[in-house]
Enzyme design. Structure first.
Site, PDB file in Angstrom:
ATOM      1  N   TYR A 129      -9.012   5.199   8.296  1.00 20.59           N
ATOM      2  CA  TYR A 129      -8.915   5.596   9.526  1.00 20.59           C
ATOM      3  C   TYR A 129      -9.978   6.767   9.691  1.00 20.59           C
ATOM      4  CZ  TYR A 129      -4.314   3.538  10.482  1.00 20.59           C
ATOM      5  OH  TYR A 129      -3.193   2.479  10.491  1.00 20.59           O
ATOM      6  N   HIS A 175       0.931  -1.081  -0.095  1.00 24.53           N
ATOM      7  CA  HIS A 175       0.335  -0.114  -0.023  1.00 24.53           C
ATOM      8  C   HIS A 175       0.946   1.165  -0.197  1.00 24.53           C
ATOM      9  CE1 HIS A 175      -3.951  -1.738   1.735  1.00 24.53           C
ATOM     10  NE2 HIS A 175      -3.741  -2.202   0.598  1.00 24.53           N
ATOM     11  N   LYS A 193       2.475   0.142  14.784  1.00 24.43           N
ATOM     12  CA  LYS A 193       4.011   0.106  15.103  1.00 24.43           C
ATOM     13  C   LYS A 193       4.808  -1.141  15.808  1.00 24.43           C
ATOM     14  CE  LYS A 193       4.569   3.289  12.716  1.00 24.43           C
ATOM     15  NZ  LYS A 193       5.603   3.080  11.291  1.00 24.43           N
ATOM     16  N   TYR A 213       4.755   6.753   9.495  1.00 21.59           N
ATOM     17  CA  TYR A 213       3.835   5.555   8.823  1.00 21.59           C
ATOM     18  C   TYR A 213       4.845   4.483   8.311  1.00 21.59           C
ATOM     19  CZ  TYR A 213      -0.484   2.960   8.446  1.00 21.59           C
ATOM     20  OH  TYR A 213      -1.461   2.186   8.597  1.00 21.59           O
ATOM     21  N   PRO A 221      -2.011   0.956  19.251  1.00 19.27           N
ATOM     22  CA  PRO A 221      -1.792   0.262  18.048  1.00 19.27           C
ATOM     23  C   PRO A 221      -2.252   1.127  16.850  1.00 19.27           C
ATOM     24  CG  PRO A 221      -4.086  -0.602  19.085  1.00 19.27           C
ATOM     25  CD  PRO A 221      -3.319   0.198  19.934  1.00 19.27           C
TER      26      PRO A 221
HETATM   27  P1  FAD Z   1       5.102 -10.986  21.295  1.00 21.77           P
HETATM   28  O1  FAD Z   1       4.737 -11.051  19.852  1.00 21.77           O
HETATM   29  O2  FAD Z   1       4.192 -10.872  22.259  1.00 21.77           O
HETATM   30  O3  FAD Z   1       5.908 -12.534  21.276  1.00 21.77           O
HETATM   31  C1  FAD Z   1       6.292 -13.089  22.628  1.00 21.77           C
HETATM   32  C2  FAD Z   1       6.366 -14.495  22.790  1.00 21.77           C
HETATM   33  O4  FAD Z   1       6.959 -14.860  23.910  1.00 21.77           O
HETATM   34  C3  FAD Z   1       5.142 -14.942  22.525  1.00 21.77           C
HETATM   35  O5  FAD Z   1       5.095 -16.007  21.358  1.00 21.77           O
HETATM   36  C4  FAD Z   1       4.872 -15.808  23.776  1.00 21.77           C
HETATM   37  O6  FAD Z   1       4.014 -16.779  23.916  1.00 21.77           O
HETATM   38  C5  FAD Z   1       6.332 -16.025  24.423  1.00 21.77           C
HETATM   39  N1  FAD Z   1       6.472 -16.049  25.735  1.00 21.77           N
HETATM   40  C6  FAD Z   1       5.931 -15.122  26.930  1.00 21.77           C
HETATM   41  N2  FAD Z   1       6.151 -15.367  28.223  1.00 21.77           N
HETATM   42  C7  FAD Z   1       6.966 -16.588  27.891  1.00 21.77           C
HETATM   43  C8  FAD Z   1       7.656 -17.243  28.749  1.00 21.77           C
HETATM   44  N3  FAD Z   1       7.418 -17.101  30.236  1.00 21.77           N
HETATM   45  N4  FAD Z   1       8.434 -18.393  28.542  1.00 21.77           N
HETATM   46  C9  FAD Z   1       8.505 -18.400  27.022  1.00 21.77           C
HETATM   47  N5  FAD Z   1       7.808 -17.975  26.145  1.00 21.77           N
HETATM   48  C10 FAD Z   1       7.208 -16.880  26.462  1.00 21.77           C
HETATM   49  N6  FAD Z   1       1.348  -4.278  16.312  1.00 21.77           N
HETATM   50  C11 FAD Z   1       1.224  -3.704  15.306  1.00 21.77           C
HETATM   51  O7  FAD Z   1       1.891  -2.985  14.653  1.00 21.77           O
HETATM   52  N7  FAD Z   1      -0.248  -3.676  14.554  1.00 21.77           N
HETATM   53  C12 FAD Z   1      -1.226  -4.125  15.059  1.00 21.77           C
HETATM   54  O8  FAD Z   1      -2.509  -4.060  14.344  1.00 21.77           O
HETATM   55  C13 FAD Z   1      -1.370  -4.738  16.207  1.00 21.77           C
HETATM   56  N8  FAD Z   1      -2.474  -5.429  16.707  1.00 21.77           N
HETATM   57  C14 FAD Z   1      -2.095  -6.272  17.881  1.00 21.77           C
HETATM   58  C15 FAD Z   1      -3.340  -6.940  18.333  1.00 21.77           C
HETATM   59  C16 FAD Z   1      -3.429  -7.507  19.388  1.00 21.77           C
HETATM   60  C17 FAD Z   1      -4.754  -8.284  20.046  1.00 21.77           C
HETATM   61  C18 FAD Z   1      -2.079  -7.727  20.183  1.00 21.77           C
HETATM   62  C19 FAD Z   1      -2.057  -8.514  21.605  1.00 21.77           C
HETATM   63  C20 FAD Z   1      -1.036  -7.035  19.647  1.00 21.77           C
HETATM   64  C21 FAD Z   1      -1.134  -6.185  18.721  1.00 21.77           C
HETATM   65  N9  FAD Z   1      -0.095  -5.538  18.081  1.00 21.77           N
HETATM   66  C22 FAD Z   1      -0.047  -4.881  17.070  1.00 21.77           C
HETATM   67  C23 FAD Z   1       1.434  -5.332  18.741  1.00 21.77           C
HETATM   68  C24 FAD Z   1       2.247  -6.438  18.031  1.00 21.77           C
HETATM   69  O9  FAD Z   1       1.683  -7.720  17.806  1.00 21.77           O
HETATM   70  C25 FAD Z   1       3.315  -6.921  19.197  1.00 21.77           C
HETATM   71  O10 FAD Z   1       4.048  -5.575  19.291  1.00 21.77           O
HETATM   72  C26 FAD Z   1       4.399  -7.916  18.544  1.00 21.77           C
HETATM   73  O11 FAD Z   1       3.734  -8.924  18.632  1.00 21.77           O
HETATM   74  C27 FAD Z   1       5.632  -7.631  19.447  1.00 21.77           C
HETATM   75  O12 FAD Z   1       6.413  -8.641  19.280  1.00 21.77           O
HETATM   76  P2  FAD Z   1       7.225  -9.304  20.358  1.00 21.77           P
HETATM   77  O13 FAD Z   1       7.971 -10.464  19.631  1.00 21.77           O
HETATM   78  O14 FAD Z   1       7.914  -8.216  21.163  1.00 21.77           O
HETATM   79  O15 FAD Z   1       6.143 -10.070  21.511  1.00 21.77           O
HETATM   80  C1  DHB Z   2      -3.896  -2.907  11.448  1.00 20.96           C
HETATM   81  C2  DHB Z   2      -3.863  -2.513  12.771  1.00 20.96           C
HETATM   82  C3  DHB Z   2      -3.403  -1.416  13.202  1.00 20.96           C
HETATM   83  O1  DHB Z   2      -3.351  -1.020  14.202  1.00 20.96           O
HETATM   84  C4  DHB Z   2      -3.353  -0.264  12.147  1.00 20.96           C
HETATM   85  O2  DHB Z   2      -3.050   0.943  12.639  1.00 20.96           O
HETATM   86  C5  DHB Z   2      -3.503  -0.433  11.022  1.00 20.96           C
HETATM   87  C6  DHB Z   2      -3.779  -1.840  10.495  1.00 20.96           C
HETATM   88  C7  DHB Z   2      -4.343  -4.409  10.981  1.00 20.96           C
HETATM   89  O3  DHB Z   2      -4.542  -5.052  11.899  1.00 20.96           O
HETATM   90  O4  DHB Z   2      -4.529  -4.467   9.805  1.00 20.96           O
END
Ligand code: FAD
Ligand code: DHB
Length: 391
Positions: free
Chosen positions: A201, A72, A297, A385, A293
């Site tokens: 948005y 996009h 980011k 962005y 969210p």
């Molecule tokens: P995580 O993806 O949380 O990975 C951490 C991993 O560690 C997990 O697999 C977990 O199971 C594991 N873990 C935890 N504790 C332990 C333990 N004690 N021992 C072993 N393993 C463990 N970000 C965006 O940019 N856009 C979005 O639209 C967006 N939507 C989101 C929607 C939801 C519902 C959520 C929860 C988050 C969203 N985010 C979004 C945020 C984004 O998903 C996170 O910022 C991203 O996943 C961060 O990556 P990470 O690897 O740091 O952590």
């Molecule tokens: C999505 C999530 C977001 O937080 C955003 O700003 C844009 C897109 C998504 O899940 O597609």
């Protein structure tokens, strides 16, 4: 068990780090508490910055993303029933974002790592870290009922916001900065073709709305709700009715409806710990910071952290120097705070706050008017962005 870098968590941070280290010839093992199917199905983010896309391609992991993802080059901001496009390509010299679900990225990272015989231990229970201030930190865990120890030179705490690594740092070391927001997002996945080719948005008097997508046939939609909203009070018809109201325009726009295949409520917070390192343990991704969210980011910031960490570890193993590792926290936090600023700004621009008065409303509309009519203001949005450059 022994390895050079022990990684806790198989999210985007842990898995990208594992690939970066493997590429540099640094041995590593990833310990994940959940099963492989669980992490490969968990619905989360969907927007990859240009830099994240480029990195996955450089690592040879982008083949499916390039085939199935949707590139996009702009978004629409909709307020007062009118749409205004922000043209990323024009404002940033051709950059854009990739729409590709986080769990698809996870599938690609896991399968490539396992194909290279990389070590990922799923269902690692009771994970804890010890001796993090020593030269030989250790990760203990239980697998199939058997207690195990992983000796390493460094630990990467990539275990997300609810993980154990951050809390293993002695009290008083970390400074915490946080802010809660008085609302959350109710998100759905629907088998319905997105009503527009680009993300929309919406700032509406009934609250924020976002139309995103996962494919030309599947929409991802969000609406601002209470932080503790009960999903049971939101049957599908009510969700569609509310979405249609918020997305309506003066010229009769309507969202395409279809079966809802997933729904959930996400709370909103901003959170940062400083520093992101203690002894030989480095925190990366959500374990060190959370952004609201709006602006998508979280995943991208997690990837940016581990790029810095991998560069520091490469320098250490190739030359014995620790300069980059010692500056890990400082380098990451500069970007983290800029991304916090942007996510906070997008959130406050687009949501309704319960204590807003008419002055706040007019100020918000003026901000939207400014950002959609001044090239300088639009460029600020666009360059954040698509992703700020790495230091
Ligand atoms: P995580 O993806 O949380 O990975 C951490 C991993 O560690 C997990 O697999 C977990 O199971 C594991 N873990 C935890 N504790 C332990 C333990 N004690 N021992 C072993 N393993 C463990 N970000 C965006 O940019 N856009 C979005 O639209 C967006 N939507 C989101 C929607 C939801 C519902 C959520 C929860 C988050 C969203 N985010 C979004 C945020 C984004 O998903 C996170 O910022 C991203 O996943 C961060 O990556 P990470 O690897 O740091 O952590
Ligand atoms: C999505 C999530 C977001 O937080 C955003 O700003 C844009 C897109 C998504 O899940 O597609």
């Amino acid at each position: 068990m022994k390895t050079q870098v022990g990684i806790v968590g198989a999210g985007p941070a842990g898995l990208v780090l594992s690939h970066l280290l493997a590429q540099a010839g640094i041995s590593n093992a990833v310990l994940e508490m959940h099963t492989r199917p669980y992490i490969e199905e968990r619905v989360r983010a969907g927007v990859l910055e240009q830099g994240t896309v480029d990195l996955l391609n450089e690592l040879g992991l982008g083949e499916r993303m390039m085939r199935q993802g949707l590139m996009h080059y702009g978004i629409e901001l909709r307020f007062e029933g009118r749409g205004h496009r922000i043209d990323f390509a024009d404002l940033t010299g051709g950059k854009g974002v990739m729409i590709y679900a986080q769990h698809e990225v996870i599938k690609d990272l896991v399968s490539a790592r396992l194909a290279m015989e990389g070590e990922i231990v799923f269902e690692a229970r009771e994970v804890c870290v010890d001796r993090i201030e020593s030269e030989k930190p250790v990760i203990r865990f239980v697998k199939n009922g058997v207690a195990q120890e992983l000796e390493c030179n460094f630990i990467a705490g990539c275990d997300g916001f609810h993980g154990i690594c951050r809390d293993s740092i002695p009290k008083g070391v970390l400074k915490i900065h946080d802010r809660d927001y008085p609302f959350g997002w109710l998100g759905i996945l629907a088998e319905a073709p997105p009503a527009s080719h680009e993300l929309i948005y919406v700032n509406h008097e009934r609250g924020f709305g976002l139309m995103s997508m996962r494919s030309p046939k599947v929409s991802r939609l969000y609406l601002q709700c209470k932080p503790d909203e009960e999903l049971s009070e939101w049957p599908d018809e009510r969700i569609w009715e509310e979405l249609q109201k918020r997305f309506s325009t003066r010229d009769g726009f309507s969202l395409t409806e279809g079966p809802v295949i997933q729904k959930g409520v996400t709370g909103m917070r901003s959170f940062v710990v400083e520093p992101m390192q203690f002894g030989r343990m480095f925190l990366a991704g959500d374990s060190a910071h959370i952004v609201p969210p709006t602006g998508a980011k979280g995943l991208n910031l997690a990837v940016a952290d581990v790029r810095v960490l991998a560069a520091g570890l490469k320098e250490f193993y190739s030359s014995g120097k620790r300069e980059l590792l010692e500056r890990y926290s400082e380098i990451c936090l500069r970007r983290v705070w800029k991304v916090q600023r942007f996510s906070w700004w997008m959130t406050s621009l687009l949501h309704r706050f319960s204590n807003d008065n008419e002055f706040d409303r007019r100020r918000q509309l003026a901000e939207l008017d400014y950002v959609t009519s001044s090239r300088a203001a639009a460029t600020t949005l666009a360059e954040n962005y698509v992703g700020l450059p790495l230091e």
